[in-house]
Design a protein around this motif. Structure first.
Motif, short mmCIF file in Angstrom:
data_model
loop_
_atom_site.label_atom_id
_atom_site.label_comp_id
_atom_site.label_asym_id
_atom_site.label_seq_id
_atom_site.Cartn_x
_atom_site.Cartn_y
_atom_site.Cartn_z
N GLY B 340 -83.52 36.71 -30.76
CA GLY B 340 -84.89 36.96 -30.33
C GLY B 340 -85.83 35.84 -30.71
N ALA B 341 -85.67 35.33 -31.93
CA ALA B 341 -86.58 34.26 -32.39
C ALA B 341 -86.40 33.02 -31.54
N ILE B 344 -88.06 33.71 -28.16
CA ILE B 344 -89.52 33.74 -28.20
C ILE B 344 -90.09 32.34 -28.38
N ALA B 345 -89.43 31.54 -29.22
CA ALA B 345 -90.00 30.24 -29.58
C ALA B 345 -89.85 29.22 -28.47
N LYS B 346 -89.13 29.55 -27.39
CA LYS B 346 -89.01 28.60 -26.29
C LYS B 346 -90.38 28.32 -25.68
N ASN B 347 -90.51 27.20 -25.09
CA ASN B 347 -91.76 26.82 -24.45
C ASN B 347 -92.15 27.87 -23.41
N PRO B 348 -93.36 28.46 -23.48
CA PRO B 348 -93.72 29.51 -22.55
C PRO B 348 -93.68 29.04 -21.10
N ARG B 351 -90.29 29.04 -19.87
CA ARG B 351 -89.75 30.37 -19.64
C ARG B 351 -90.23 30.90 -18.27
#
Lengths: 142, 354
Positions: B340-341, B344-348, B351
């Motif tokens: 999950g982390a 989530i931490a991927k570039n929005p 995404r």
């Protein structure tokens, strides 16, 4: 006058939990809110360990290890989440995120335009170093 | 619930703490408010210290507890009250290390090491890194303006007041009228127990059947857990019967039992009264049988239940027998959190358009 007892540890746990509660409710910075929640967990951990110690068993310590695991997972998720949110709004203020509030409610972002941050003072700027000075005429002659 | 002077003083200390925290919570203006808050907070700490030293015997354990508890409370207050997030994070580290000391006092060195590694090591370092990454141009407005300082601090301190009042009511400890009465009774019991003449002992301990017993019961308020315990442990077992006691030894045993119950009350060793039922879910690897009365658990020199020195070995035995499923689930949770982390931490923007 008594030797130290369970009550002392439980009161300490309650104080830590209460301080964390105040921090979580008042602070706007998402990181400080997260750390306040961790402070509340610390208070609970003190209580668990004290109960285990004064009953003479391992259940309190085992439970605190699970609390620690969940806290580590929470930290990993929160780190990713906070950084993503920061990149989207360029601020750590949790009040900027209010999209899920009830309809008709004011935005909790009450700081918007309330107070302009102080302008950056004019710090002296150093010239770039290491550049060869413009060579004019020779100033000295032999 | 009866309010004695002790509780009144404790509540005053909490009130002082609330006032101090309310005044010291970061706000945009008011240097004077901040200046007033310092003596208020210091006064709160001083009054709390006075209460502590009146309650507890002065020895190395209480001194260490005081040191670490103060560190934890001051560190926690620093986290809540400091306008600079980096300073707050460092205060939190101090609070975590101090709670580590408290964990050591509670005979949990493995948990202490794990807490310091996970919190002070991993969490604080990553979050300081995040703070430095996010905050490149000075402090932010949102750090200098608390949200609803009055209501929020009131909520926190109301919680603390509720908890401490309930705790002080449940564990009266060595202060208050009940404790004074009991201490006098214990002294008398010890004096009586020194006699070696059965007839004199009977007369001294009570002309009638068990008058010492009834005085103990009266001191405990006439009913409730403690009176019940005197009845089941001493009366029903037939040991405390001055007229029927066959020899000196039996009477003395009963006196010691009474004294033990009073000491349990005074020094809070027996407040975790287990339900007297047979059978429970956990094995003995997680500690003694919970239905065992605490008076029957082996104690160490400090009067607390004895714990083995091989802390991590015994936690391991508990974790990998009684809590095996929970350990597996915790591993699953860690894996899910890792995935999950990363997600989530991927570039929005990446995404949105994969």
């Amino acid at each position: 006058m008594s030797p130290i007892d369970l009550k002392a540890y439980l009161v300490l746990g309650a104080i830590l939990f209460g301080l964390g509660l105040v921090g979580f409710l008042t602070r706007r910075n998402m990181i400080i809110m997260f750390l306040s929640a961790e402070l509340m967990l610390q208070g609970v951990a003190v209580d668990f360990l004290a109960f285990g110690r004064f009953r003479g068993n391992w259940q309190g310590q085992s439970f605190v290890l699970f609390i620690l695991t969940v806290a580590a997972c929470e930290a990993a998720i929160a780190m990713g989440l906070v950084y993503t949110l920061y990149r989207l709004k360029n601020s750590l203020d949790s009040g900027k995120w209010s999209d899920l509030r009830e309809e008709g409610l004011d935005s909790p972002d009450d700081l918007e335009g309330a107070w302009a941050p102080a302008e950056k003072p004019d710090y002296p700027v150093l010239p770039l170093a290491g550049i060869k000075p413009q060579s004019g005429e020779e100033t000295s002659h032999v | 619930m009866k309010f004695d002077t002790w509780m009144t003083w404790t509540n005053l200390v909490l009130l002082l703490g609330w006032a101090g925290v309310f005044l010291a919570l970061p706000r945009r203006e008011g240097k004077l408010r901040l200046l007033i808050s310092f003596p208020v907070l210091l006064g709160c700490l001083g009054a709390g210290l006075t209460l502590y030293f009146r309650e507890y015997r002065f020895n190395i354990e209480t001194l260490l507890f005081l040191f670490f508890a103060l560190g934890a409370i001051v560190g926690g207050a620093g986290l809540v009250l400091s306008a600079s997030p980096a300073r707050g994070a460092m205060s939190f580290t101090m609070a975590v290390i101090s709670t580590g000391g408290i964990f050591l006092l509670l005979a949990a060195p493995f948990v202490m090491a794990a807490t310091i590694i996970v919190y002070a090591g991993a969490i604080i370092v990553t979050f300081l890194f995040l703070l430095m990454l996010a905050r490149q141009n000075g402090s932010d407005l949102s750090d200098q303006e608390s949200r609803d300082p009055l209501l929020a601090s009131l909520a926190g301190f109301l919680f603390m007041a509720t908890m401490t009042n309930i705790l002080l009511d449940a564990f009266p400890g060595s202060t208050g009228a009940v404790a004074n009465q009991l201490q006098a009774l214990v002294k008398e019991t010890i004096e009586i127990g020194k006699m070696n003449d059965l007839q004199a002992l009977r007369e001294k301990a009570g002309a009638g059947e068990g008058s010492l017993l009834s005085r103990y019961k009266a001191a405990f308020g006439g009913s409730g857990y403690w009176v019940e315990r005197i009845e089941t442990d001493i009366q029903k077992s037939g040991r405390f019967s001055f007229t029927q006691a066959k020899d000196l030894k039996e009477v003395k045993l009963a006196l010691t039992g009474l004294e033990g119950i009073a000491n349990d009350f005074l020094y809070d060793r027996n407040f975790l009264h287990p339900p007297r039922i047979k059978g429970h879910a956990l094995s003995t690897l997680s500690g003694t049988d919970p239905s065992l009365p605490i008076s029957e658990i082996r104690k160490d020199a400090s009067g607390k239940p004895a714990m083995p020195a091989e802390n991590s070995a015994f936690i391991g035995r508990s974790l990998f027998s009684d809590y095996l499923l929970s350990v597996e689930l915790a591993g699953l949770l860690l894996l899910a959190a890792t995935i999950g982390a990363i997600l989530i931490a991927k570039n929005p923007s990446a995404r949105a358009n994969p």
